[in-house]
Design a protein around this motif. Sequence first.
Motif, short mmCIF file in Angstrom:
data_model
loop_
_atom_site.label_atom_id
_atom_site.label_comp_id
_atom_site.label_asym_id
_atom_site.label_seq_id
_atom_site.Cartn_x
_atom_site.Cartn_y
_atom_site.Cartn_z
N ALA A 12 0.83 -1.21 0.00
CA ALA A 12 0.00 0.00 0.00
C ALA A 12 0.86 1.26 0.00
CB ALA A 12 -0.93 -0.01 1.21
N PHE A 13 1.88 1.28 0.88
CA PHE A 13 2.78 2.43 0.91
C PHE A 13 3.51 2.59 -0.43
CE2 PHE A 13 3.01 1.74 5.71
CZ PHE A 13 2.24 2.86 5.99
N GLY A 14 3.99 1.47 -0.96
CA GLY A 14 4.76 1.52 -2.20
C GLY A 14 3.95 2.01 -3.38
N VAL A 15 2.76 1.44 -3.59
CA VAL A 15 1.91 1.86 -4.70
C VAL A 15 1.52 3.34 -4.53
CG1 VAL A 15 -0.33 1.56 -5.81
CG2 VAL A 15 1.05 -0.45 -5.20
N CYS A 160 21.10 5.75 -9.87
CA CYS A 160 22.07 5.32 -8.86
C CYS A 160 21.87 6.05 -7.53
CB CYS A 160 23.49 5.54 -9.37
SG CYS A 160 23.92 4.50 -10.78
N SER A 161 21.62 7.35 -7.57
CA SER A 161 21.47 8.09 -6.32
C SER A 161 20.25 7.61 -5.54
CB SER A 161 21.37 9.59 -6.59
OG SER A 161 20.24 9.90 -7.41
N PHE A 162 19.13 7.38 -6.23
CA PHE A 162 17.94 6.97 -5.49
C PHE A 162 18.00 5.50 -5.09
CE2 PHE A 162 13.39 6.26 -4.65
CZ PHE A 162 13.20 7.30 -3.75
N GLY A 163 18.64 4.67 -5.90
CA GLY A 163 18.81 3.27 -5.52
C GLY A 163 19.63 3.14 -4.25
N LEU A 164 20.73 3.89 -4.18
CA LEU A 164 21.58 3.85 -2.99
C LEU A 164 20.86 4.46 -1.79
CD1 LEU A 164 24.97 4.78 -4.66
CD2 LEU A 164 24.39 2.58 -3.59
N TYR A 165 20.08 5.51 -2.04
CA TYR A 165 19.30 6.11 -0.94
C TYR A 165 18.32 5.09 -0.36
CZ TYR A 165 15.93 9.05 1.50
OH TYR A 165 15.10 9.58 2.46
N GLY A 166 17.62 4.36 -1.23
CA GLY A 166 16.68 3.36 -0.76
C GLY A 166 17.35 2.28 0.05
N TYR A 167 18.55 1.86 -0.37
CA TYR A 167 19.28 0.83 0.37
C TYR A 167 19.68 1.35 1.76
CZ TYR A 167 23.15 -2.02 1.98
OH TYR A 167 23.97 -2.79 2.75
N VAL A 168 20.22 2.57 1.81
CA VAL A 168 20.65 3.11 3.11
C VAL A 168 19.47 3.23 4.06
CG1 VAL A 168 21.61 5.14 4.27
CG2 VAL A 168 22.63 4.33 2.14
N ARG A 169 18.32 3.73 3.56
CA ARG A 169 17.16 3.88 4.43
C ARG A 169 16.58 2.53 4.85
NH1 ARG A 169 14.78 8.61 5.63
NH2 ARG A 169 14.01 7.23 7.27
N VAL A 171 18.26 -0.22 5.53
CA VAL A 171 19.09 -0.87 6.55
C VAL A 171 19.34 0.02 7.76
CG1 VAL A 171 20.23 -2.31 4.81
CG2 VAL A 171 21.27 -0.12 5.46
N THR A 172 18.73 1.21 7.79
CA THR A 172 18.92 2.14 8.90
C THR A 172 17.75 2.04 9.86
OG1 THR A 172 20.14 3.66 7.46
CG2 THR A 172 19.32 4.54 9.55
N GLU A 173 18.04 1.76 11.11
CA GLU A 173 16.99 1.60 12.13
C GLU A 173 16.54 2.97 12.65
OE1 GLU A 173 15.44 -1.07 13.10
OE2 GLU A 173 16.58 -2.54 11.96
N VAL A 174 15.66 3.59 11.90
CA VAL A 174 15.11 4.88 12.32
C VAL A 174 13.74 5.03 11.68
CG1 VAL A 174 16.14 6.14 10.36
CG2 VAL A 174 15.60 7.36 12.48
N GLY A 175 12.82 5.71 12.39
CA GLY A 175 11.48 5.92 11.86
C GLY A 175 11.52 6.78 10.60
N ALA A 176 10.50 6.62 9.76
CA ALA A 176 10.46 7.33 8.49
C ALA A 176 10.49 8.84 8.69
CB ALA A 176 9.20 6.93 7.71
N PRO A 227 5.74 12.08 0.40
CA PRO A 227 6.13 10.89 -0.37
C PRO A 227 7.36 10.18 0.19
CG PRO A 227 5.61 12.70 -1.84
CD PRO A 227 5.66 13.28 -0.47
N LEU A 228 8.35 10.95 0.68
CA LEU A 228 9.56 10.30 1.20
C LEU A 228 9.26 9.51 2.48
CD1 LEU A 228 12.56 12.71 0.63
CD2 LEU A 228 12.25 10.41 -0.26
N MET A 229 8.33 9.99 3.29
CA MET A 229 7.93 9.23 4.47
C MET A 229 7.24 7.93 4.06
SD MET A 229 6.70 12.08 7.27
CE MET A 229 5.58 12.95 6.17
N LEU A 230 6.39 8.01 3.05
CA LEU A 230 5.73 6.80 2.54
C LEU A 230 6.77 5.83 1.96
CD1 LEU A 230 2.64 8.35 0.70
CD2 LEU A 230 2.62 7.05 2.84
N PHE A 231 7.76 6.39 1.25
CA PHE A 231 8.80 5.54 0.66
C PHE A 231 9.61 4.83 1.73
CE2 PHE A 231 13.27 5.03 -0.53
CZ PHE A 231 13.14 4.14 -1.58
N ALA A 232 10.02 5.58 2.76
CA ALA A 232 10.80 4.96 3.83
C ALA A 232 9.99 3.85 4.51
CB ALA A 232 11.22 6.01 4.85
N ALA A 233 8.68 4.07 4.70
CA ALA A 233 7.83 3.05 5.29
C ALA A 233 7.72 1.83 4.38
CB ALA A 233 6.44 3.63 5.57
#
Length: 303
Positions: A12-15, A160-169, A171-176, A227-233
């Motif tokens: 749901a968050f992703g779509v 590349c920038s957004f792919g790496l951003y998604g990976y970092v977020r 594996v990072t233990e922090v709320g969106a 949108p970035l909060m939804l993406f992180a979730a």
Amino acid sequence: MEQQGNSRAGYAFGVGVYLVWGLVPIYFKLLDHVGAIEIVAHRIIWSVPFLLLLLALIGRIGHLRAAMLNGRLIGTLAVSAVLIAINWLVYIYAVTTEHIVAASLGYFLNPFVNIALGTLLLGERLRPAAKVAIFVAAVGVSILAVSALDTLWISLTLACSFGLYGYVRKVTEVGAIEGLAVETGILAPLFVIYLIWLAGNGGLDFARFGAPTVGLLLGAALVTSIPLMLFAAAARRLTLTTLGFIQYLAPSLAFIIGVVIYDEPLNWGQIVCFGLIWTAIAIFVADNYRAARKRRAVRTAPV
């Protein structure tokens, strides 16, 4: 593909986020009379008070304080902040200089970055049908890349920038919300300095074009943060491979917007790529549906 880590909430968050991102070019196209760096500066600066207010309203200021006292976490979020700033700068440049189709190619490429990171770094596995889907999509994107070599740097930087951003977020233990608040808080002082310098040199566009432009620049905080909060979730609830294929919603919408609404040129390579991309998505979705039905059948089978 290994399905562990996927959830209904994640889907749901992703779509939701990729539908929103697909429509975002329309918003920023309204600001094509403002410099790209200034637009990004306002996106970041006005996001800080919005996120602080949101955290206060939901009673999570304490979580933000804890995050800010974690040196290792701050270091990781500084990396993700730089990655998302690069992504925003290139994206706004592309939208405001009539390269929306090139930007859409970047986000067509991005799922392959996600899949590579997921398989190489997170041990995610691909089923045979998913491999076929990846191959079909790769052929389509390769054709599109060859037909747009002059703007390929835009596409590759965004991917590349957004792919790496998604990976970092992921594996990072922090709320969106807390994570985004820290990221924008790290970037905001640099962009405040930039705006002060811009104003001192007579180049600030913030109030030059009247209330509509001011309103759009202030509203960029919402267009950026929500949108970035939804993406992180979503990233925390889906495998990177699944997230990668859902992502095709956004560039497909952006592709259509660039061609249909803003009359950007469309060549044969782009048409072929569009067809192959959606063929790959259909293969991937059908495979996931079959796998889900099998899992439900196993769970409900009599013992």
